[in-house]
Write an enzyme that holds these catalytic residues in place. Structure first.
Site, PDB file in Angstrom:
ATOM      1  N   ARG A  78       5.171  43.800 101.215  1.00  0.00           N
ATOM      2  CA  ARG A  78       4.821  43.787  99.795  1.00  0.00           C
ATOM      3  C   ARG A  78       4.084  45.066  99.385  1.00  0.00           C
ATOM      4  O   ARG A  78       3.452  45.112  98.344  1.00  0.00           O
ATOM      5  CB  ARG A  78       3.979  42.551  99.474  1.00  0.00           C
ATOM      6  CG  ARG A  78       4.753  41.233  99.629  1.00  0.00           C
ATOM      7  CD  ARG A  78       4.114  40.127  98.842  1.00  0.00           C
ATOM      8  NE  ARG A  78       4.832  38.866  98.959  1.00  0.00           N
ATOM      9  CZ  ARG A  78       5.843  38.513  98.189  1.00  0.00           C
ATOM     10  NH1 ARG A  78       6.264  39.323  97.252  1.00  0.00           N
ATOM     11  NH2 ARG A  78       6.440  37.348  98.350  1.00  0.00           N
ATOM     12  N   THR A 117       9.355  45.295  92.930  1.00  0.00           N
ATOM     13  CA  THR A 117      10.185  46.399  93.438  1.00  0.00           C
ATOM     14  C   THR A 117      10.813  47.179  92.287  1.00  0.00           C
ATOM     15  O   THR A 117      10.926  48.412  92.346  1.00  0.00           O
ATOM     16  CB  THR A 117      11.277  45.833  94.372  1.00  0.00           C
ATOM     17  OG1 THR A 117      10.622  45.119  95.422  1.00  0.00           O
ATOM     18  CG2 THR A 117      12.146  46.926  94.964  1.00  0.00           C
ATOM     19  N   THR A 137      15.618  37.630  94.616  1.00  0.00           N
ATOM     20  CA  THR A 137      14.443  36.756  94.692  1.00  0.00           C
ATOM     21  C   THR A 137      14.875  35.308  94.528  1.00  0.00           C
ATOM     22  O   THR A 137      15.749  35.008  93.713  1.00  0.00           O
ATOM     23  CB  THR A 137      13.359  37.069  93.641  1.00  0.00           C
ATOM     24  OG1 THR A 137      12.383  36.017  93.668  1.00  0.00           O
ATOM     25  CG2 THR A 137      13.868  37.173  92.215  1.00  0.00           C
ATOM     26  N   ASP A 139      13.020  33.322  93.195  1.00  0.00           N
ATOM     27  CA  ASP A 139      12.363  32.870  91.956  1.00  0.00           C
ATOM     28  C   ASP A 139      13.271  33.013  90.728  1.00  0.00           C
ATOM     29  O   ASP A 139      13.014  32.406  89.690  1.00  0.00           O
ATOM     30  CB  ASP A 139      11.081  33.689  91.701  1.00  0.00           C
ATOM     31  CG  ASP A 139      10.106  33.626  92.867  1.00  0.00           C
ATOM     32  OD1 ASP A 139      10.219  32.695  93.664  1.00  0.00           O
ATOM     33  OD2 ASP A 139       9.246  34.522  92.969  1.00  0.00           O
ATOM     34  N   ARG A 174       7.030   4.686  97.281  1.00  0.00           N
ATOM     35  CA  ARG A 174       5.963   5.654  97.040  1.00  0.00           C
ATOM     36  C   ARG A 174       6.315   6.652  95.936  1.00  0.00           C
ATOM     37  O   ARG A 174       7.479   6.817  95.584  1.00  0.00           O
ATOM     38  CB  ARG A 174       5.737   6.495  98.304  1.00  0.00           C
ATOM     39  CG  ARG A 174       4.921   5.803  99.351  1.00  0.00           C
ATOM     40  CD  ARG A 174       4.890   6.648 100.613  1.00  0.00           C
ATOM     41  NE  ARG A 174       3.981   6.077 101.592  1.00  0.00           N
ATOM     42  CZ  ARG A 174       4.040   6.313 102.888  1.00  0.00           C
ATOM     43  NH1 ARG A 174       4.985   7.100 103.382  1.00  0.00           N
ATOM     44  NH2 ARG A 174       3.166   5.773 103.702  1.00  0.00           N
ATOM     45  N   MET A 181       8.665  26.530  95.468  1.00  0.00           N
ATOM     46  CA  MET A 181       8.238  27.908  95.154  1.00  0.00           C
ATOM     47  C   MET A 181       8.789  28.372  93.808  1.00  0.00           C
ATOM     48  O   MET A 181       9.451  27.615  93.113  1.00  0.00           O
ATOM     49  CB  MET A 181       8.695  28.859  96.253  1.00  0.00           C
ATOM     50  CG  MET A 181       7.783  28.896  97.459  1.00  0.00           C
ATOM     51  SD  MET A 181       8.333  30.194  98.583  1.00  0.00           S
ATOM     52  CE  MET A 181       6.953  30.258  99.723  1.00  0.00           C
ATOM     53  N   GLU A 234       5.349  25.590  92.024  1.00  0.00           N
ATOM     54  CA  GLU A 234       4.015  25.992  92.518  1.00  0.00           C
ATOM     55  C   GLU A 234       3.143  26.594  91.408  1.00  0.00           C
ATOM     56  O   GLU A 234       1.923  26.556  91.478  1.00  0.00           O
ATOM     57  CB  GLU A 234       4.141  26.983  93.683  1.00  0.00           C
ATOM     58  CG  GLU A 234       4.798  28.297  93.294  1.00  0.00           C
ATOM     59  CD  GLU A 234       4.898  29.288  94.437  1.00  0.00           C
ATOM     60  OE1 GLU A 234       4.304  29.080  95.506  1.00  0.00           O
ATOM     61  OE2 GLU A 234       5.589  30.312  94.244  1.00  0.00           O
ATOM     62  N   ARG A 291       2.428  10.734  98.184  1.00  0.00           N
ATOM     63  CA  ARG A 291       2.478  11.698  99.284  1.00  0.00           C
ATOM     64  C   ARG A 291       2.933  13.057  98.766  1.00  0.00           C
ATOM     65  O   ARG A 291       3.582  13.132  97.716  1.00  0.00           O
ATOM     66  CB  ARG A 291       3.478  11.245 100.365  1.00  0.00           C
ATOM     67  CG  ARG A 291       3.047  10.017 101.135  1.00  0.00           C
ATOM     68  CD  ARG A 291       1.941  10.356 102.128  1.00  0.00           C
ATOM     69  NE  ARG A 291       1.609   9.232 102.981  1.00  0.00           N
ATOM     70  CZ  ARG A 291       0.699   8.308 102.711  1.00  0.00           C
ATOM     71  NH1 ARG A 291       0.045   8.351 101.564  1.00  0.00           N
ATOM     72  NH2 ARG A 291       0.439   7.335 103.563  1.00  0.00           N
ATOM     73  N   GLN A 299      12.236  27.508 102.156  1.00  0.00           N
ATOM     74  CA  GLN A 299      13.149  27.815 101.047  1.00  0.00           C
ATOM     75  C   GLN A 299      13.681  29.251 101.107  1.00  0.00           C
ATOM     76  O   GLN A 299      14.642  29.587 100.435  1.00  0.00           O
ATOM     77  CB  GLN A 299      12.412  27.646  99.705  1.00  0.00           C
ATOM     78  CG  GLN A 299      12.042  26.226  99.422  1.00  0.00           C
ATOM     79  CD  GLN A 299      10.907  26.125  98.407  1.00  0.00           C
ATOM     80  OE1 GLN A 299      11.132  25.785  97.263  1.00  0.00           O
ATOM     81  NE2 GLN A 299       9.695  26.429  98.827  1.00  0.00           N
TER      82      GLN A 299
HETATM   83  O1  F6P Z   1       8.737  35.731  95.304  1.00  0.00           O
HETATM   84  C1  F6P Z   1       9.208  34.882  96.278  1.00  0.00           C
HETATM   85  C2  F6P Z   1       8.130  33.960  96.749  1.00  0.00           C
HETATM   86  O2  F6P Z   1       8.656  33.124  97.753  1.00  0.00           O
HETATM   87  C3  F6P Z   1       7.456  33.130  95.657  1.00  0.00           C
HETATM   88  O3  F6P Z   1       8.225  32.023  95.271  1.00  0.00           O
HETATM   89  C4  F6P Z   1       6.150  32.779  96.333  1.00  0.00           C
HETATM   90  O4  F6P Z   1       5.158  32.531  95.373  1.00  0.00           O
HETATM   91  C5  F6P Z   1       5.838  34.011  97.116  1.00  0.00           C
HETATM   92  O5  F6P Z   1       7.066  34.687  97.319  1.00  0.00           O
HETATM   93  C6  F6P Z   1       5.211  33.759  98.464  1.00  0.00           C
HETATM   94  O6  F6P Z   1       4.869  34.990  99.021  1.00  0.00           O
HETATM   95  P1  F6P Z   1       4.518  35.270 100.539  1.00  0.00           P
HETATM   96  O7  F6P Z   1       5.780  35.124 101.346  1.00  0.00           O
HETATM   97  O8  F6P Z   1       4.028  36.656 100.541  1.00  0.00           O
HETATM   98  O9  F6P Z   1       3.519  34.241 100.940  1.00  0.00           O
END
Ligand code: F6P
Length: 375
Positions: A78, A117, A137, A139, A174, A181, A234, A291, A299
């Site tokens: 990163r 990036t 990504t 995301d 439950r 993520m 998240e 839970r 993922q």
């Molecule tokens: O950007 C991809 C991602 O997996 C996000 O969904 C998550 O918040 C982050 O990277 C987690 O980052 P790292 O792998 O640095 O813990």
């Protein structure tokens, strides 16, 4: 051999890894070498390898047989050239990156990465480096492209997890809260929540009201449904959190290569996760055992889906063409089922969030999924 404006290309993968990176590297390198006779150099561990001049010569052997491999053969990090941790200092190493590119006679640097990036690549482009970027990504939050590679695979993995949670949640009657993520975007939770048939989907773009969610779960029980699955992104926020969230401060620039800021400590205090908080609150409000399952890096691991392999291959092949034609400072995006270059200036620094009227949200609401804001 066809003629090419680029004689030597550098490739790096930066940011979090995801399935499809190797398929993209292969799709850039194969035509670059075989059709256009380019030299292909890989930088190891993203921008850090560029700054530290750690390279690998990518030949046919290295890029063969990797279309189905997860992760990245180049490694990633990163790190950003303009703010790089060197020992216990954070230093602007941009000039070192540029010097290394020049010394290696690299005509264009191809950066495979997410939103960060795109920004780092634009900074280099503004200093005269030829760059091309590809959107990767899980995301799916990169501006200027309909989809990024890695997202489809992560959606499949999270969907399978939700399927599996259904059988155990049903057996035990439950509530199961599954954390997905996606950073500050809700694409992954939304797509896998829909595909997995989650009863409630909570995403950052739609702040949730816990009372609404609790009421919805009680109503499900009145209908005779004794279990519930909640897919929570998240980055999801309650309406109270959303009201208190401040805009992030703009990044501080470091001017000089020699002096830097002291590095932040590499640890963070562990807080209660969003999924744990919601599970705790719902258990209390609904009176049903809850839970939590946090899918985490599962993922991002493993083999890419067929869709991601094809997407990466098409974006990569288009990149090779752009290298040959000297079409630089663009991101190779996916629009209307085609790989299309888009100006990096239009992409970098923006985030593609889920719009409130996205067709996926409309469809989810129509089938009775609770999005956390209303019954
Ligand atoms: O950007 C991809 C991602 O997996 C996000 O969904 C998550 O918040 C982050 O990277 C987690 O980052 P790292 O792998 O640095 O813990």
């Amino acid at each position: 051999m066809k003629s090419s404006k680029t004689k030597c290309v550098g490739i790096l993968t930066a940011g979090g890894d995801c399935p499809g990176l190797n398929a993209a590297i292969r799709a850039i390198a194969k035509p670059a070498m075989h059709e256009y006779g380019m030299r292909v150099i890989g930088f190891l561990e993203g921008f850090r390898g560029l700054v530290e001049n750690r390279t690998i010569h990518l030949d046919d052997k290295m890029v063969s047989g990797i279309i189905n491999d997860g992760g990245t053969i180049l490694g990633t990090s990163r790190d950003k050239p303009h703010k790089m941790q060197m020992g216990n200092k954070v230093i602007n190493m941009t000039q070192a990156a540029i010097d290394n590119l020049n010394n290696l006679h690299i005509d264009c640097l191809v950066c495979l990465g997410g939103g960060g990036t795109q920004k780092n690549a634009l900074k280099l482009a503004n200093l005269g480096v030829n760059v091309i970027t590809l959107p990767k990504t899980i995301d799916n939050d990169i501006w200027g492209t309909e989809i990024s590679f890695g997202y489809d695979t992560a959606t499949s993995i999270a969907t399978e997890a939700i399927d599996r949670l259904h059988t155990t949640a049903t057996s035990h009657h439950r509530i199961i809260v599954c954390e997905i993520m996606g950073h500050n975007a809700g694409w992954l939770a939304l797509s896998s929540g829909i595909a997995g048939g989650a009863d409630v989907i909570l995403i950052p773009e739609i702040p949730y009201d816990l009372n609404v969610v609790a009421e919805y779960l009680k109503e499900r029980r009145r209908w005779g449904k004794r279990f519930s699955i909640i897919a929570v992104a998240e980055g999801a926020l309650s309406i109270e959190d959303a009201a208190n969230t401040k805009e992030p401060e703009p990044e501080k620039e470091i001017e000089e290569p020699t002096e830097g800021l002291d590095a932040e400590p590499a640890y963070q205090l562990v807080q209660e996760s969003i999924a744990s908080r919601i599970a705790r609150q719902l258990q209390e409000a609904v009176g049903v055992e809850a839970r939590v399952t946090t899918l985490g890096h599962v993922q991002r691991g493993g083999n890419p889906t067929a869709f991601d392999r094809i997407l990466s291959t098409r974006l990569g092949a288009r990149t090779a063409l752009m290298l040959a034609e000297g079409e630089f400072n663009k991101m190779v995006s996916w629009k209307n089922a085609h790989a299309q270059p888009v100006d990096l200036n239009e992409v970098a620094g923006k985030k593609k969030l889920v719009p409130p009227d996205d067709p996926m949200i409309r469809a989810a609401r129509m089938i009775g999924t609770c999005m956390g804001d209303r019954l």
